[in-house]
Design a protein around this motif. Structure first.
Motif, short mmCIF file in Angstrom:
data_model
loop_
_atom_site.label_atom_id
_atom_site.label_comp_id
_atom_site.label_asym_id
_atom_site.label_seq_id
_atom_site.Cartn_x
_atom_site.Cartn_y
_atom_site.Cartn_z
N THR A 301 0.83 -1.21 0.00
CA THR A 301 0.00 0.00 0.00
C THR A 301 0.87 1.26 0.00
OG1 THR A 301 -0.08 0.11 2.43
CG2 THR A 301 -1.79 -1.20 1.33
N GLU A 302 0.24 2.37 -0.31
CA GLU A 302 0.95 3.65 -0.25
C GLU A 302 1.41 3.95 1.17
OE1 GLU A 302 -1.47 6.72 -1.88
OE2 GLU A 302 -1.51 5.86 -3.91
N LYS A 303 0.63 3.52 2.14
CA LYS A 303 1.00 3.72 3.55
C LYS A 303 2.32 3.01 3.85
CE LYS A 303 -2.34 3.09 6.48
NZ LYS A 303 -3.33 2.42 7.36
N ALA A 304 2.45 1.77 3.35
CA ALA A 304 3.68 1.00 3.57
C ALA A 304 4.87 1.67 2.87
CB ALA A 304 3.50 -0.42 3.07
N CYS A 305 4.65 2.15 1.66
CA CYS A 305 5.74 2.80 0.91
C CYS A 305 6.23 4.05 1.63
CB CYS A 305 5.26 3.16 -0.49
SG CYS A 305 4.95 1.73 -1.57
N ALA A 306 5.29 4.82 2.18
CA ALA A 306 5.66 6.04 2.89
C ALA A 306 6.44 5.73 4.15
CB ALA A 306 4.40 6.85 3.23
N LEU A 307 5.99 4.72 4.91
CA LEU A 307 6.69 4.36 6.15
C LEU A 307 8.08 3.78 5.83
CD1 LEU A 307 5.08 2.55 9.19
CD2 LEU A 307 7.44 2.17 8.55
N PHE A 308 8.15 2.98 4.77
CA PHE A 308 9.43 2.36 4.41
C PHE A 308 10.49 3.40 4.08
CE2 PHE A 308 12.28 0.20 1.33
CZ PHE A 308 12.79 -0.76 2.18
N THR A 309 10.06 4.49 3.50
CA THR A 309 11.00 5.58 3.19
C THR A 309 11.68 6.09 4.46
OG1 THR A 309 9.66 6.27 1.29
CG2 THR A 309 11.21 7.88 2.18
N SER A 310 10.94 6.05 5.58
CA SER A 310 11.47 6.55 6.86
C SER A 310 12.44 5.58 7.51
CB SER A 310 10.32 6.83 7.83
OG SER A 310 9.42 7.77 7.29
N ILE A 311 12.34 4.29 7.18
CA ILE A 311 13.16 3.28 7.87
C ILE A 311 14.16 2.58 6.96
CG2 ILE A 311 11.33 2.84 9.56
CD1 ILE A 311 10.67 0.27 8.00
N LYS A 312 14.14 2.87 5.68
CA LYS A 312 14.95 2.15 4.71
C LYS A 312 16.43 2.20 5.03
CE LYS A 312 15.69 1.66 -0.29
NZ LYS A 312 15.33 2.19 -1.63
N SER A 313 16.91 3.31 5.61
CA SER A 313 18.35 3.47 5.88
C SER A 313 18.86 2.45 6.91
CB SER A 313 18.62 4.90 6.39
OG SER A 313 17.91 5.16 7.59
N ASN A 314 17.94 1.78 7.63
CA ASN A 314 18.36 0.77 8.61
C ASN A 314 18.80 -0.54 7.96
OD1 ASN A 314 17.54 1.88 11.46
ND2 ASN A 314 15.79 2.33 10.14
N PHE A 315 18.56 -0.66 6.65
CA PHE A 315 18.76 -1.96 5.99
C PHE A 315 19.74 -1.90 4.83
CE2 PHE A 315 14.39 -1.83 7.58
CZ PHE A 315 14.31 -3.01 8.31
N ILE A 316 20.31 -3.06 4.55
CA ILE A 316 20.87 -3.32 3.24
C ILE A 316 19.68 -3.75 2.40
CG2 ILE A 316 22.42 -4.77 1.88
CD1 ILE A 316 24.07 -5.16 4.46
N ALA A 317 19.29 -2.95 1.41
CA ALA A 317 18.06 -3.19 0.67
C ALA A 317 18.36 -3.34 -0.82
CB ALA A 317 17.08 -2.03 0.89
N PHE A 318 17.71 -4.33 -1.45
CA PHE A 318 17.85 -4.52 -2.89
C PHE A 318 16.51 -4.94 -3.47
CE2 PHE A 318 19.29 -8.08 -0.39
CZ PHE A 318 18.69 -9.20 -0.94
N PRO A 319 16.09 -4.29 -4.57
CA PRO A 319 14.79 -4.60 -5.17
C PRO A 319 14.75 -6.00 -5.77
CG PRO A 319 16.01 -3.05 -6.53
CD PRO A 319 16.80 -3.22 -5.28
N CYS A 320 13.56 -6.61 -5.76
CA CYS A 320 13.37 -7.97 -6.27
C CYS A 320 12.14 -8.01 -7.17
CB CYS A 320 13.17 -8.97 -5.14
SG CYS A 320 14.27 -8.74 -3.75
N THR A 321 11.95 -9.14 -7.83
CA THR A 321 10.78 -9.35 -8.66
C THR A 321 9.86 -10.37 -8.01
OG1 THR A 321 11.73 -11.17 -9.94
CG2 THR A 321 12.18 -8.92 -10.71
N GLU A 322 8.61 -10.41 -8.48
CA GLU A 322 7.66 -11.40 -7.97
C GLU A 322 8.16 -12.82 -8.23
OE1 GLU A 322 3.57 -11.14 -8.94
OE2 GLU A 322 3.37 -9.02 -8.38
#
Length: 393
Positions: A301-322
């Motif tokens: 959801t958009e809510k999740a995307c907005a919150l993730f922006t605030s916490i993303k720096s805590n992680f090693i993050a890499f985009p994936c596919t379905e």
């Protein structure tokens, strides 16, 4: 005349309790069946108003999130918190965000009697209670009305649970709340609390000492599926190949009947976030260090995307596919198949003494475990991966 929850096929009921909490005449109670799962029971006070049907996520399905999603593989940078998490450490970061904003976090914990139940916390020092996997159905108790009260008072609330539990909460609330965040887990299915209790009794007798703590996932030897349990005097390793409860769980032999018909086993999710283990991550991202655990995190959801922006720096993050996350997480595509032995296991649960628990569940034969260990000793992980690729081609 309107019907009641009686019309629901018991094999589809998830036991979320939304009907129980929604009934205006309190004519519904949640009663444990012979297998140890909770089901609604309607008494003579029922006025057939149909409110229970309106708030049942099976009879009145809620809207799922089938829009474009953002999908990430995540590894928490904080090693101490990562070690206490089953996989990549997503949940504690979201929970800490909520608590820091004076909110409440609801999730599953094992109480002093090792019974799984949903509790609420608003103190970061209690977060450990909710961390880690619990491969058993949780008792939701009265958390739904508690959550509604907190939301109505303007508090931020995080709920984490299986997809059917999250759907039950959303159905019970009946309307969206901007201050509610939901996490649904990539779930294979849940055994009953009664089965788990019998297992703990058996394990205690086997070790001649009471089990006082149980950890479904232990990272002392790295990320994986091995667990541990504790008595006052010793630590007991839980090997998924030889432990009857764990072995039967991984083979899908002990789940609630509705788990085999789960309508949430797809990429169309009900929660704001979907989190789970990123099994097979090394096959798609060989340069990623997976030893400490990796989570898959789906932003629904958009809510999740907005919150993730605030916490993303805590992680090693890499985009994936379905396709990458579904390949080794089959419950993101379809429910677990119902094995024939399931009925035998639960029939034996009511006829065998707890100290004979293991007799009702078949584990991997000793010679197979021996050969498996030899195989692991002789061949390093890189060679075993090549062997698996050759076998599949």
């Amino acid at each position: 005349m309107k019907e009641s929850i009686k019309v629901l096929d018991p094999c589809k009921c998830t036991g979320c309790g939304s009907c129980f909490h929604s009934c205006p005449t309190q004519s519904i109670s949640m009663v444990e069946n012979s297998e140890g799962f909770l089901y609604p029971l309607v008494d003579e006070r029922c006025i057939s108003c149909g409110i229970c049907i309106k708030h049942c996520p099976i009879l009145t399905p809620i809207q799922k999130t089938n829009n474009d999603k953002e999908i990430y593989g995540l590894i928490l940078k904080n090693d101490d918190i990562l070690f206490k998490s089953s996989s990549g450490g997503v949940f504690p970061v979201i929970a800490e965000y909520v608590i820091n904003n004076k909110g409440y976090v609801f999730g599953c914990a094992l109480n002093n009697d090792l019974e799984p139940e949903h509790i609420a916390i608003n103190n970061i020092n209690e977060l450990y209670k909710l961390q880690g996997s619990k491969y058993v159905e949780s008792n939701l108790g009265d958390c739904f009305p508690k959550i509604r009260n907190y939301l109505s008072n303007g508090c931020l609330v995080l709920f984490t649970g299986t997809p059917c539990q999250a759907a039950g909460l959303i159905s019970f609330l009946g309307k969206p709340y901007n201050n509610l965040i939901t996490i649904d887990l990539v779930c294979h299915g849940v055994p009953s609390r009664k089965l788990f209790s019998s297992y703990i009794t058996w394990l205690s007798k086997k070790n001649n000492d009471k089990i006082i703590q149980y950890n479904f996932r232990d990272k002392k030897n790295g990320w994986g599926l091995k667990g541990s349990s504790f008595t006052k005097n010793k630590n007991i390793k839980v090997n998924p190949d030889s432990d009857p409860y764990y072995f039967s769980f991984l083979r899908g032999e002990t789940y609630r009947e509705s788990c085999y018909k789960c309508s949430y086993a797809s990429m169309n999710r009900v929660g704001d976030f979907t989190i789970g283990d990123f099994w097979g991550v090394d096959k798609f991202f060989p340069l990623i260090n997976t030893k400490k655990g990796v989570s898959v995190c789906i932003l629904n959801t958009e809510k999740a995307c907005a919150l993730f922006t605030s916490i993303k720096s805590n992680f090693i993050a890499f985009p994936c596919t379905e396709d990458q996350i579904i390949k080794y997480n089959h419950n993101l595509n379809s429910p677990t198949n119902r094995p024939l032995i399931r009925e035998e296991i639960y029939n034996n649960l009511n006829t065998l003494e707890p100290n004979l628990f293991s007799k009702s569940i078949k584990t991997m034969p000793l010679y197979m475990r021996f050969l498996k260990n030899i195989y692991r000793l002789l061949f390093p992980i890189s060679v075993r991966k090549k062997i698996r690729r050759i076998i599949k081609t």
